[in-house]
Write an enzyme that holds these catalytic residues in place. Structure first.
Site, PDB file in Angstrom:
ATOM      1  N   TYR A 133     -85.870  64.562 -18.218  1.00  0.00           N
ATOM      2  CA  TYR A 133     -86.102  63.154 -17.861  1.00  0.00           C
ATOM      3  C   TYR A 133     -87.538  62.817 -18.233  1.00  0.00           C
ATOM      4  O   TYR A 133     -88.474  63.226 -17.553  1.00  0.00           O
ATOM      5  CB  TYR A 133     -85.840  62.956 -16.374  1.00  0.00           C
ATOM      6  N   LYS A 162     -82.925  62.088 -20.830  1.00  0.00           N
ATOM      7  CA  LYS A 162     -82.907  60.708 -20.347  1.00  0.00           C
ATOM      8  C   LYS A 162     -84.251  60.130 -20.755  1.00  0.00           C
ATOM      9  O   LYS A 162     -85.297  60.506 -20.218  1.00  0.00           O
ATOM     10  CB  LYS A 162     -82.724  60.642 -18.835  1.00  0.00           C
TER      11      LYS A 162
END
Length: 293
Positions: A133, A162
């Protein structure tokens, strides 16, 4: 394969501030029924910074129970403490999650070598697929495509990202360093259309908490090449994407969900409910999207 509209799930609280398990179970069931293709509990949107470790683990466990294999569960498992991140990922694996979402360490600002070592330690400690992330606005550091590429090539279970950099060109850059099979998911709803045009395969979405069916249809349109429908849905959703982030954090999403009767409009300090002026703009955006009359 993680693909389409994955919801960064809110964590409902009772008016007392306790985790509202009954509301959460119903909320996850609703998400699945509306076409959400993946569930991401206890990320930023799930108010993970204000959950105790016991609460964190319990929310993950409940989400996995409700999903029951109907959609992949990508458990939030990040920390700026490497040993703590390892523990959270190992719990997610033990609980039966399908993957783990591990944020770049925030506040302590590691170098690129430090980022590599952090994710390497996590990857060595689990067999779970790991989604990096990368969110520079919150972590204050940015994992470069070259560092991500090293991790992707060195560890088979580091499978995707992400990406919340807001730089859609990163999709192409990361495809070159990480390989064409590296899973790239947008971390920003408003730019997800451009992200997918560069080769992304979905979005870990905040807006899909509120409009799961529309977000799922939008992702399906972009990924199937239906540009007419994708643009129509983008225009329908864009005011909502913007309105729920007029104030930081998950406040906007929780207000909108309270309008739909899905959760109480309760947050944990230091987050607070939205101002009346913001609420009015969210109401207008929900009407524009056709979610309320």
């Amino acid at each position: 394969m993680l693909r389409g509209s994955l919801t960064a799930l809110v964590t409902p609280f009772e008016k007392s501030g306790r985790f509202d398990e009954k509301a959460f179970r119903a909320f996850v069931e609703w998400q699945l029924g509306e076409g959400t293709t993946g569930l991401v509990p206890v990320g930023t949107t799930g108010e993970s910074p204000t959950l105790s470790h016991d609460e964190h683990r319990h929310v993950v466990k409940v989400c996995i129970e409700v999903a029951n294999g109907r959609a992949p569960v990508v458990a939030g498992a990040g920390s700026n403490n490497t040993a703590e991140a390892v523990g959270l990922v190992q719990y997610a694996e033990k609980a039966g999650a399908d993957a783990a979402l591990v944020v770049t360490p925030y506040y302590n600002k590691p170098t690129q070598r430090g980022l590599y070592e952090h994710f390497a330690a996590v990857a060595r400690a689990t067999k779970l697929p790991i989604i990096i992330y990368n969110i520079p606005p919150r972590s204050v550091i940015d994992m470069m495509p070259e560092t991500m590429g090293r991790l992707a090539h060195d560890f088979k279970n580091i499978v995707g990202v992400k990406d919340a950099t807001g730089k859609v060109e990163r999709v192409s850059e990361q495809r070159m360093t990480c390989g064409k099979d590296f899973i790239q998911l947008s971390g920003e709803d408003a730019s997800a259309l451009g992200f997918n045009a560069h080769g992304g395969v979905g979005c870990i979405s905040v807006t899909s908490n509120v409009a799961p069916r529309l977000c799922a249809e939008f992702q399906e349109a972009t990924l199937s090449g239906d540009s007419v429908k994708a643009l129509e849905l983008q225009d329908r959703l864009l005011p909502l994407h913007k309105a729920i982030f007029l104030e930081p954090g998950v406040s906007g999403a929780k207000y909108a969900l309270s309008k739909l009767g899905k959760v109480e409009n309760v947050l944990r300090s230091p987050l607070v409910t939205v101002e009346e002026s913001t609420a009015a703009k969210i109401d207008a955006a929900m009407k524009h999207a056709g979610l309320i009359n």
